[in-house]
Scaffold this motif. Structure first.
Motif, PDB file in Angstrom:
ATOM      1  N   THR A 289       0.854  -1.180   0.000  1.00  0.00           N
ATOM      2  CA  THR A 289       0.000   0.000   0.000  1.00  0.00           C
ATOM      3  C   THR A 289       0.887   1.227   0.000  1.00  0.00           C
ATOM      4  OG1 THR A 289      -1.669  -1.199   1.270  1.00  0.00           O
ATOM      5  CG2 THR A 289      -1.891   1.193   1.168  1.00  0.00           C
ATOM      6  N   SER A 290       0.820   1.976  -1.079  1.00  0.00           N
ATOM      7  CA  SER A 290       1.621   3.189  -1.222  1.00  0.00           C
ATOM      8  C   SER A 290       0.813   4.166  -2.061  1.00  0.00           C
ATOM      9  CB  SER A 290       2.958   2.876  -1.894  1.00  0.00           C
ATOM     10  OG  SER A 290       3.727   4.043  -2.058  1.00  0.00           O
ATOM     11  N   GLY A 291      -0.159   4.839  -1.426  1.00  0.00           N
ATOM     12  CA  GLY A 291      -1.130   5.622  -2.185  1.00  0.00           C
ATOM     13  C   GLY A 291      -2.184   4.674  -2.716  1.00  0.00           C
ATOM     14  N   ASN A 292      -1.843   3.919  -3.753  1.00  0.00           N
ATOM     15  CA  ASN A 292      -2.697   2.849  -4.254  1.00  0.00           C
ATOM     16  C   ASN A 292      -2.156   1.514  -3.759  1.00  0.00           C
ATOM     17  OD1 ASN A 292      -4.395   4.548  -5.836  1.00  0.00           O
ATOM     18  ND2 ASN A 292      -2.755   4.699  -7.352  1.00  0.00           N
ATOM     19  N   SER A 293      -2.983   0.477  -3.867  1.00  0.00           N
ATOM     20  CA  SER A 293      -2.539  -0.854  -3.458  1.00  0.00           C
ATOM     21  C   SER A 293      -2.149  -1.664  -4.680  1.00  0.00           C
ATOM     22  CB  SER A 293      -3.653  -1.579  -2.700  1.00  0.00           C
ATOM     23  OG  SER A 293      -3.892  -0.973  -1.445  1.00  0.00           O
ATOM     24  N   PHE A 294      -1.108  -2.455  -4.549  1.00  0.00           N
ATOM     25  CA  PHE A 294      -0.737  -3.356  -5.618  1.00  0.00           C
ATOM     26  C   PHE A 294      -0.120  -4.613  -5.039  1.00  0.00           C
ATOM     27  CE2 PHE A 294       2.186   0.193  -5.214  1.00  0.00           C
ATOM     28  CZ  PHE A 294       3.434  -0.385  -5.042  1.00  0.00           C
ATOM     29  N   ILE A 295       0.061  -5.608  -5.900  1.00  0.00           N
ATOM     30  CA  ILE A 295       0.550  -6.926  -5.502  1.00  0.00           C
ATOM     31  C   ILE A 295       1.921  -7.164  -6.119  1.00  0.00           C
ATOM     32  CG2 ILE A 295       0.118  -9.415  -5.580  1.00  0.00           C
ATOM     33  CD1 ILE A 295      -1.898  -7.898  -3.868  1.00  0.00           C
ATOM     34  N   LEU A 296       2.832  -7.647  -5.303  1.00  0.00           N
ATOM     35  CA  LEU A 296       4.171  -8.003  -5.773  1.00  0.00           C
ATOM     36  C   LEU A 296       4.358  -9.511  -5.629  1.00  0.00           C
ATOM     37  CD1 LEU A 296       7.196  -7.585  -6.525  1.00  0.00           C
ATOM     38  CD2 LEU A 296       7.599  -7.103  -4.088  1.00  0.00           C
ATOM     39  N   LYS A 297       4.711 -10.167  -6.717  1.00  0.00           N
ATOM     40  CA  LYS A 297       5.056 -11.583  -6.677  1.00  0.00           C
ATOM     41  C   LYS A 297       6.537 -11.726  -6.994  1.00  0.00           C
ATOM     42  CE  LYS A 297       2.307 -14.911  -8.084  1.00  0.00           C
ATOM     43  NZ  LYS A 297       1.543 -15.910  -8.895  1.00  0.00           N
ATOM     44  N   VAL A 298       7.242 -12.474  -6.142  1.00  0.00           N
ATOM     45  CA  VAL A 298       8.671 -12.717  -6.311  1.00  0.00           C
ATOM     46  C   VAL A 298       8.878 -14.212  -6.530  1.00  0.00           C
ATOM     47  CG1 VAL A 298      10.966 -12.471  -5.295  1.00  0.00           C
ATOM     48  CG2 VAL A 298       9.172 -10.787  -4.751  1.00  0.00           C
ATOM     49  N   SER A 299       9.611 -14.559  -7.588  1.00  0.00           N
ATOM     50  CA  SER A 299       9.778 -15.978  -7.913  1.00  0.00           C
ATOM     51  C   SER A 299      11.218 -16.294  -8.285  1.00  0.00           C
ATOM     52  CB  SER A 299       8.866 -16.361  -9.080  1.00  0.00           C
ATOM     53  OG  SER A 299       9.054 -17.718  -9.442  1.00  0.00           O
ATOM     54  N   ASN A 300      11.653 -17.492  -7.904  1.00  0.00           N
ATOM     55  CA  ASN A 300      12.956 -17.994  -8.332  1.00  0.00           C
ATOM     56  C   ASN A 300      12.912 -18.517  -9.760  1.00  0.00           C
ATOM     57  OD1 ASN A 300      14.337 -17.561  -5.838  1.00  0.00           O
ATOM     58  ND2 ASN A 300      13.310 -19.366  -4.999  1.00  0.00           N
ATOM     59  N   ASP A 301      11.701 -18.754 -10.260  1.00  0.00           N
ATOM     60  CA  ASP A 301      11.525 -19.256 -11.625  1.00  0.00           C
ATOM     61  C   ASP A 301      11.194 -18.076 -12.531  1.00  0.00           C
ATOM     62  OD1 ASP A 301      10.775 -20.487 -14.000  1.00  0.00           O
ATOM     63  OD2 ASP A 301       9.805 -22.175 -12.994  1.00  0.00           O
ATOM     64  N   ILE A 302      12.219 -17.425 -13.046  1.00  0.00           N
ATOM     65  CA  ILE A 302      12.034 -16.217 -13.848  1.00  0.00           C
ATOM     66  C   ILE A 302      11.220 -16.512 -15.099  1.00  0.00           C
ATOM     67  CG2 ILE A 302      13.212 -14.442 -15.199  1.00  0.00           C
ATOM     68  CD1 ILE A 302      15.503 -14.543 -13.226  1.00  0.00           C
ATOM     69  N   TYR A 303      11.518 -17.630 -15.776  1.00  0.00           N
ATOM     70  CA  TYR A 303      10.813 -17.956 -17.015  1.00  0.00           C
ATOM     71  C   TYR A 303       9.314 -18.095 -16.773  1.00  0.00           C
ATOM     72  CZ  TYR A 303       9.147 -20.578 -21.038  1.00  0.00           C
ATOM     73  OH  TYR A 303       8.415 -20.993 -22.125  1.00  0.00           O
ATOM     74  N   ARG A 304       8.957 -18.833 -15.717  1.00  0.00           N
ATOM     75  CA  ARG A 304       7.535 -19.055 -15.434  1.00  0.00           C
ATOM     76  C   ARG A 304       6.825 -17.754 -15.082  1.00  0.00           C
ATOM     77  NH1 ARG A 304       5.466 -19.630 -10.747  1.00  0.00           N
ATOM     78  NH2 ARG A 304       7.360 -20.416  -9.762  1.00  0.00           N
ATOM     79  N   LEU A 305       7.470 -16.905 -14.264  1.00  0.00           N
ATOM     80  CA  LEU A 305       6.838 -15.653 -13.877  1.00  0.00           C
ATOM     81  C   LEU A 305       6.731 -14.695 -15.062  1.00  0.00           C
ATOM     82  CD1 LEU A 305       5.577 -14.257 -11.454  1.00  0.00           C
ATOM     83  CD2 LEU A 305       7.787 -13.217 -10.952  1.00  0.00           C
ATOM     84  N   GLU A 306       7.721 -14.710 -15.941  1.00  0.00           N
ATOM     85  CA  GLU A 306       7.649 -13.863 -17.133  1.00  0.00           C
ATOM     86  C   GLU A 306       6.531 -14.336 -18.057  1.00  0.00           C
ATOM     87  OE1 GLU A 306      10.642 -11.605 -20.215  1.00  0.00           O
ATOM     88  OE2 GLU A 306      11.283 -13.524 -19.368  1.00  0.00           O
ATOM     89  N   HIS A 307       6.353 -15.654 -18.129  1.00  0.00           N
ATOM     90  CA  HIS A 307       5.235 -16.194 -18.903  1.00  0.00           C
ATOM     91  C   HIS A 307       3.903 -15.743 -18.302  1.00  0.00           C
ATOM     92  CE1 HIS A 307       2.886 -18.937 -21.350  1.00  0.00           C
ATOM     93  NE2 HIS A 307       2.309 -19.393 -20.253  1.00  0.00           N
TER      94      HIS A 307
END
Length: 220
Positions: A40-58
């Motif tokens: 929450t920083s003014g608006n709210s958003f979601i951060l996803k962090v992954s060790n699998d860069i390829y899958r998250l980029e997909h």
């Protein structure tokens, strides 16, 4: 140093700069090791962090395609892949509403049944002509599939579906794939709620879905 600052300081500087001085809390840590945070920083958003860069980029590409093809999914705001720690960072816009597995809907099964029907219909209506990474000419009688269509991945606001979550496994499949997942999820939460009429409610869901879709292949 407060807890939010401690967490944010673990991220690469470019991610820290995007987040700013917002408040951060951990939402979940998935079985695949992905960590999901709400910021929450003014608006709210979601951060996803992954060790699998390829899958998250997909997943990012799928969300961008879906967002541009008129299905309500989280809007991609920021993407970064770090060569330093081999992690991917995906920030999406927070969607306001209740998840369909919220007690409010579980205690109002007819509302929930209507939500289930709307969810399947909305996904089925998406034009898959230019769906990424799929050779469509080899497919027959297929449509867009959520990939994990459970109640917790449907966001509802004012009785309307306003978002579908966790669509990184979206693909082109037979409708039966999503129907099975949705019915199993419905059964799980109705039974978990220990509703005295659970069998009647589950039959009503299947009867209602049968008016719109062929669910003869469904096996409980």
């Amino acid at each position: 140093m407060n807890k939010s600052k401690t967490i944010i300081n673990r991220f690469p500087k470019v991610v820290q700069d995007y987040i700013g001085q917002g408040f951060i809390k951990t939402i979940s840590i998935g079985r695949n090791g992905d960590k999901v945070f709400q910021i929450t920083s003014g608006n709210s958003f979601i951060l996803k962090v992954s060790n699998d860069i390829y899958r998250l980029e997909h997943e990012k590409k799928i969300y961008e395609w879906l967002y541009n093809n008129h299905l309500p999914v989280p809007q991609v705001l920021f993407w970064y892949k770090s060569n330093t720690n081999n992690k991917g960072y995906l920030i999406t816009k927070y969607i306001k509403g209740k998840k369909a597995n919220d007690k409010y809907f579980i205690n109002r099964p007819m509302k929930l049944i209507n939500i289930c029907v709307d969810a399947i219909q909305m996904i089925q209506k998406v034009d898959i002509t230019d769906f990424p990474n799929i050779e469509l000419k080899t497919l027959k009688n297929k449509s867009l599939s959520h990939g994990d269509l459970c109640l917790s991945n449907i966001i509802v606001y004012n009785n309307n579906i306003v978002g579908f979550l966790e669509m990184g496994n979206a693909s082109i499949r037979d409708i039966q794939y999503d129907l099975n997942a949705l019915i199993r999820s419905f059964e799980y939460y109705i039974e978990k709620n220990r509703n005295e009429n659970k069998d009647k409610i589950i039959r009503k869901l299947i009867e209602t879905l049968s008016k719109y879709f062929d669910i003869n292949n469904y096996i409980k």
